[in-house]
Design a protein around this motif. Structure first.
Motif, PDB file in Angstrom:
ATOM      1  N   LEU A   1     -29.760  12.123  -5.802  1.00 58.62           N
ATOM      2  CA  LEU A   1     -30.924  11.258  -5.976  1.00 58.62           C
ATOM      3  C   LEU A   1     -31.217  11.040  -7.462  1.00 58.62           C
ATOM      4  O   LEU A   1     -31.523   9.919  -7.882  1.00 58.62           O
ATOM      5  CB  LEU A   1     -32.149  11.844  -5.271  1.00 58.62           C
ATOM      6  CG  LEU A   1     -32.127  11.779  -3.743  1.00 58.62           C
ATOM      7  CD1 LEU A   1     -33.288  12.577  -3.151  1.00 58.62           C
ATOM      8  CD2 LEU A   1     -32.173  10.337  -3.252  1.00 58.62           C
ATOM      9  N   ALA A   2     -31.090  12.100  -8.253  1.00 61.73           N
ATOM     10  CA  ALA A   2     -31.307  11.975  -9.699  1.00 61.73           C
ATOM     11  C   ALA A   2     -30.242  11.072 -10.328  1.00 61.73           C
ATOM     12  O   ALA A   2     -30.561  10.227 -11.168  1.00 61.73           O
ATOM     13  CB  ALA A   2     -31.298  13.363 -10.349  1.00 61.73           C
ATOM     14  N   GLN A   3     -28.991  11.221  -9.910  1.00 69.85           N
ATOM     15  CA  GLN A   3     -27.904  10.393 -10.442  1.00 69.85           C
ATOM     16  C   GLN A   3     -28.077   8.923 -10.063  1.00 69.85           C
ATOM     17  O   GLN A   3     -27.762   8.028 -10.839  1.00 69.85           O
ATOM     18  CB  GLN A   3     -26.545  10.892  -9.932  1.00 69.85           C
ATOM     19  CG  GLN A   3     -26.146  12.242 -10.456  1.00 69.85           C
ATOM     20  CD  GLN A   3     -24.916  12.796  -9.754  1.00 69.85           C
ATOM     21  OE1 GLN A   3     -24.575  12.414  -8.636  1.00 69.85           O
ATOM     22  NE2 GLN A   3     -24.242  13.739 -10.416  1.00 69.85           N
ATOM     23  N   LEU A   4     -28.566   8.674  -8.873  1.00 70.50           N
ATOM     24  CA  LEU A   4     -28.730   7.304  -8.387  1.00 70.50           C
ATOM     25  C   LEU A   4     -29.730   6.506  -9.211  1.00 70.50           C
ATOM     26  O   LEU A   4     -29.653   5.286  -9.287  1.00 70.50           O
ATOM     27  CB  LEU A   4     -29.159   7.306  -6.915  1.00 70.50           C
ATOM     28  CG  LEU A   4     -28.035   7.581  -5.931  1.00 70.50           C
ATOM     29  CD1 LEU A   4     -28.585   7.907  -4.556  1.00 70.50           C
ATOM     30  CD2 LEU A   4     -27.076   6.408  -5.860  1.00 70.50           C
ATOM     31  N   LYS A   5     -30.639   7.182  -9.856  1.00 68.66           N
ATOM     32  CA  LYS A   5     -31.634   6.484 -10.678  1.00 68.66           C
ATOM     33  C   LYS A   5     -30.975   5.720 -11.826  1.00 68.66           C
ATOM     34  O   LYS A   5     -31.578   4.822 -12.397  1.00 68.66           O
ATOM     35  CB  LYS A   5     -32.691   7.461 -11.174  1.00 68.66           C
ATOM     36  CG  LYS A   5     -33.464   8.029  -9.991  1.00 68.66           C
ATOM     37  CD  LYS A   5     -34.809   8.500 -10.334  1.00 68.66           C
ATOM     38  CE  LYS A   5     -35.397   9.069  -9.057  1.00 68.66           C
ATOM     39  NZ  LYS A   5     -36.738   9.034  -8.903  1.00 68.66           N
ATOM     40  N   ASN A   6     -29.711   6.040 -12.147  1.00 67.29           N
ATOM     41  CA  ASN A   6     -28.962   5.285 -13.164  1.00 67.29           C
ATOM     42  C   ASN A   6     -28.613   3.883 -12.682  1.00 67.29           C
ATOM     43  O   ASN A   6     -28.292   3.010 -13.490  1.00 67.29           O
ATOM     44  CB  ASN A   6     -27.667   6.014 -13.542  1.00 67.29           C
ATOM     45  CG  ASN A   6     -27.928   7.326 -14.229  1.00 67.29           C
ATOM     46  OD1 ASN A   6     -28.829   7.452 -15.044  1.00 67.29           O
ATOM     47  ND2 ASN A   6     -27.151   8.337 -13.876  1.00 67.29           N
ATOM     48  N   PHE A   7     -28.636   3.673 -11.358  1.00 62.59           N
ATOM     49  CA  PHE A   7     -28.213   2.389 -10.784  1.00 62.59           C
ATOM     50  C   PHE A   7     -29.325   1.664 -10.031  1.00 62.59           C
ATOM     51  O   PHE A   7     -29.131   0.540  -9.582  1.00 62.59           O
ATOM     52  CB  PHE A   7     -27.030   2.603  -9.822  1.00 62.59           C
ATOM     53  CG  PHE A   7     -25.942   3.455 -10.404  1.00 62.59           C
ATOM     54  CD1 PHE A   7     -25.137   2.982 -11.432  1.00 62.59           C
ATOM     55  CD2 PHE A   7     -25.734   4.749  -9.951  1.00 62.59           C
ATOM     56  CE1 PHE A   7     -24.148   3.766 -11.981  1.00 62.59           C
ATOM     57  CE2 PHE A   7     -24.736   5.545 -10.487  1.00 62.59           C
ATOM     58  CZ  PHE A   7     -23.946   5.058 -11.510  1.00 62.59           C
ATOM     59  N   CYS A   8     -30.472   2.329  -9.875  1.00 65.33           N
ATOM     60  CA  CYS A   8     -31.559   1.764  -9.070  1.00 65.33           C
ATOM     61  C   CYS A   8     -32.875   1.880  -9.834  1.00 65.33           C
ATOM     62  O   CYS A   8     -33.071   2.828 -10.589  1.00 65.33           O
ATOM     63  CB  CYS A   8     -31.725   2.546  -7.771  1.00 65.33           C
ATOM     64  SG  CYS A   8     -30.208   2.805  -6.862  1.00 65.33           S
ATOM     65  N   GLY A   9     -33.773   0.957  -9.560  1.00 66.52           N
ATOM     66  CA  GLY A   9     -35.103   1.074 -10.128  1.00 66.52           C
ATOM     67  C   GLY A   9     -35.799   2.315  -9.590  1.00 66.52           C
ATOM     68  O   GLY A   9     -36.350   3.113 -10.339  1.00 66.52           O
ATOM     69  N   GLU A  10     -35.760   2.484  -8.277  1.00 67.50           N
ATOM     70  CA  GLU A  10     -36.330   3.665  -7.638  1.00 67.50           C
ATOM     71  C   GLU A  10     -35.602   3.931  -6.327  1.00 67.50           C
ATOM     72  O   GLU A  10     -34.955   3.051  -5.776  1.00 67.50           O
ATOM     73  CB  GLU A  10     -37.834   3.504  -7.405  1.00 67.50           C
ATOM     74  CG  GLU A  10     -38.215   2.341  -6.521  1.00 67.50           C
ATOM     75  CD  GLU A  10     -39.733   2.197  -6.352  1.00 67.50           C
ATOM     76  OE1 GLU A  10     -40.411   3.197  -6.058  1.00 67.50           O
ATOM     77  OE2 GLU A  10     -40.214   1.063  -6.491  1.00 67.50           O
ATOM     78  N   VAL A  11     -35.726   5.167  -5.863  1.00 69.31           N
ATOM     79  CA  VAL A  11     -35.138   5.563  -4.585  1.00 69.31           C
ATOM     80  C   VAL A  11     -36.278   6.012  -3.677  1.00 69.31           C
ATOM     81  O   VAL A  11     -37.053   6.886  -4.038  1.00 69.31           O
ATOM     82  CB  VAL A  11     -34.109   6.707  -4.762  1.00 69.31           C
ATOM     83  CG1 VAL A  11     -33.526   7.107  -3.412  1.00 69.31           C
ATOM     84  CG2 VAL A  11     -33.014   6.316  -5.738  1.00 69.31           C
ATOM     85  N   LYS A  12     -36.372   5.398  -2.516  1.00 65.93           N
ATOM     86  CA  LYS A  12     -37.394   5.756  -1.529  1.00 65.93           C
ATOM     87  C   LYS A  12     -36.704   6.432  -0.350  1.00 65.93           C
ATOM     88  O   LYS A  12     -35.747   5.892   0.203  1.00 65.93           O
ATOM     89  CB  LYS A  12     -38.122   4.508  -1.010  1.00 65.93           C
ATOM     90  CG  LYS A  12     -38.969   3.828  -2.041  1.00 65.93           C
ATOM     91  CD  LYS A  12     -40.243   4.595  -2.243  1.00 65.93           C
ATOM     92  CE  LYS A  12     -41.168   3.822  -3.186  1.00 65.93           C
ATOM     93  NZ  LYS A  12     -42.337   4.591  -3.527  1.00 65.93           N
TER      94      LYS A  12
END
Length: 182
Positions: A124-135
């Motif tokens: 989830l922390a890594q995904l923030k590099n590619f997304c504005g936010e993760v819900k």
């Protein structure tokens, strides 16, 4: 524009939506034996933005993750069924042989919607590099597709077992009667 797009068509659509200032939401899944939980989940995801893109796992991807008996419904039909939902703007097939998170990297959504079981805290922390936010959404139905399939299998196994017991018992009784006569 069709709801079902290829990766290259998706790239163009995403660019156009970004140019229009639209908030893009992405979610992904198998969507095998589409049920009310899927519909509720996608409705909730759509509320997070203007455009909802749904990545649907290919048959090969599902088989690798869930076993050789899955999916029940072929990928083309699963994509089409998802495309009929009013909350869904676009559907794209996620092939087995792609780079990790390739669709996420392609879309770079403003919001990525997932379930608790999809990603761990590090991911989830890594995904923030590619997304504005993760819900992260809670499940929207009491049972999953996998659980429903297991219930059907258990019911069939019980029915088979009961019929087999009756037939075996009848054969044993017939053999005993035959032995009494001889």
């Amino acid at each position: 524009m069709s709801k079902i797009l290829t990766y290259s068509q998706m790239k163009k659509a995403v660019r156009a939506y970004h140019d229009l200032g639209k908030k893009i939401v992405l979610t992904q899944g198998t969507y095998d034996l589409l049920h009310v939980g899927h519909g509720r989940y996608l409705e909730e995801a759509k509320k997070k933005g203007d455009v909802l893109i749904v990545g649907v796992d290919s048959d090969a991807k599902v088989k690798k993750r869930k076993g050789p008996q899955r999916p029940i419904v072929p990928e083309d039909e699963r994509m089409e069924m998802v495309s009929y939902l009013s909350s869904v703007d676009h559907v794209v097939l996620k092939p087995l042989k792609t780079e990790k998170w390739s669709l996420i990297k392609l879309v770079r959504p403003d919001v990525l919607v997932a379930t608790k079981a999809t990603y761990d805290k590090k991911e989830l922390a890594q995904l923030k590099n590619f997304c504005g936010e993760v819900k992260v959404l809670e499940p929207k139905a009491t049972t999953s597709t996998s659980a429903k399939i297991r219930l059907v299998q258990l019911g069939m196994a019980e029915e088979f077992s009961n019929k087999l017991k009756k037939k075996l018992l009848k054969q044993i009784q017939d053999m005993i009667e035959e032995m009494k006569v001889n």
